[in-house]
Design a protein around this motif. Sequence first.
Motif, PDB file in Angstrom:
ATOM      1  N   PHE A 118       0.829  -1.207   0.000  1.00 43.80           N
ATOM      2  CA  PHE A 118       0.000   0.000   0.000  1.00 43.80           C
ATOM      3  C   PHE A 118       0.865   1.259   0.000  1.00 43.80           C
ATOM      4  N   SER A 119       1.942   1.229   0.798  1.00 37.59           N
ATOM      5  CA  SER A 119       2.802   2.420   0.881  1.00 37.59           C
ATOM      6  C   SER A 119       3.409   2.736  -0.491  1.00 37.59           C
ATOM      7  N   GLN A 120       3.747   1.708  -1.264  1.00 35.79           N
ATOM      8  CA  GLN A 120       4.256   1.939  -2.618  1.00 35.79           C
ATOM      9  C   GLN A 120       3.165   2.517  -3.523  1.00 35.79           C
ATOM     10  N   VAL A 177       0.316   4.180  -2.662  1.00 36.54           N
ATOM     11  CA  VAL A 177      -0.120   5.523  -2.287  1.00 36.54           C
ATOM     12  C   VAL A 177       0.996   6.526  -2.586  1.00 36.54           C
ATOM     13  N   GLY A 178       2.254   6.093  -2.440  1.00 35.87           N
ATOM     14  CA  GLY A 178       3.374   6.964  -2.785  1.00 35.87           C
ATOM     15  C   GLY A 178       3.416   7.253  -4.280  1.00 35.87           C
ATOM     16  N   LEU A 179       3.037   6.252  -5.066  1.00 39.46           N
ATOM     17  CA  LEU A 179       2.982   6.449  -6.519  1.00 39.46           C
ATOM     18  C   LEU A 179       1.929   7.498  -6.886  1.00 39.46           C
ATOM     19  N   LEU A 219       0.814   9.844  -4.953  1.00 44.47           N
ATOM     20  CA  LEU A 219       1.279  11.133  -4.441  1.00 44.47           C
ATOM     21  C   LEU A 219       2.343  11.747  -5.359  1.00 44.47           C
TER      22      LEU A 219
END
Lengths: 193, 193
Positions: A153-155, A157-159, A161
Amino acid sequence: MTVKRRPGRRPGSADTRGEILAAARTVFAEKGFDKATVRGIARRAQVDPALVHHYFDTKEGMFAEAMQLPINPDEVVPAILEGPREEVGERLVRLLLRLTAENEARQPVIALLRSAMTNEQALAMVREFITNALLYRVADGLGVPHLRIEAAFSQMVGLILARYVLQLEPLASADDEELVALIAPTIQRYFTA
Amino acid sequence: MTVKRRPGRRPGSADTRGEILAAARTVFAEKGFDKATVRGIARRAQVDPALVHHYFDTKEGMFAEAMQLPINPDEVVPAILEGPREEVGERLVRLLLRLTAENEARQPVIALLRSAMTNEQALAMVREFITNALLYRVADGLGVPHLRIEAAFSQMVGLILARYVLQLEPLASADDEELVALIAPTIQRYFTA
């Protein structure tokens, strides 16, 4: 001049569905995602709970619609769980890129992130939705530890953003195939390594 | 009762350095990161440019200090470029986790992200700083395509967002070694694959 049609139910207005969604937004904001109930939303909308169920299959789906999110857990979770396990990374990246391709679809996602960053109550609601309605269901369905689904998920959502909010170039203009080739193996590794 | 010490320079106040940083914040906000100059910041602070150079080695460092960022490109970029190439992913993840370990250090990073999400002018400034002061310098130093460094950045910024802003569990409570084992190979792959 209103006519009562059934007991316990407000006269069906032109946009009962819209009124339920408005009530849902209020209740989700006040109670968070976990503690909000169909019954509480029905009470707020002054309609029978059965009517809420008539319009919305699940609380998860109602949340997605109330927040105008392109990501409805009732559709997204099965789409990720179905299909070959060795392609789950690619499937997830393609799905996310497709669902956020249009600016109109993206804006509610970004608005929700923004409110989570500025408002404690919104934060709790967003966190509960992300974990309980989306991530844990995918993780449990695939037998992946929660920590690993959150890394994935962090990857993702970072994408979103970096690409759509910060609009970093060349990432913002990269085509989908390039991004799938770059990011899908990351997600696949989190799901399998 | 002020005494003029040198021509072209304001009388040294107790906090000339702080006044330069305040001027820098104003100029960066107005001009963005790329177009802001030491000369323009000196003019705004009503001091000689040489005095700005006395306090701050580079515009990059001045920006980091003005925004109270724990991530100063003058220190971070060399730290990433030095050392074995096959450990750059681990080095970067460890560095980020160390620099953002304290809540006080993190808050200005999150504040800057938040303002980039709510304000077009702040967005341009943040984007210019991230790309020109940080990412492109690391990419060019390592000979990595800009798209790949931005993929790595998207993972790192997503980690900050998921861990410290959204505070997803179990990610938020995971210890550093667990996160290094999980995330460092992703960064390493973006830098080498």
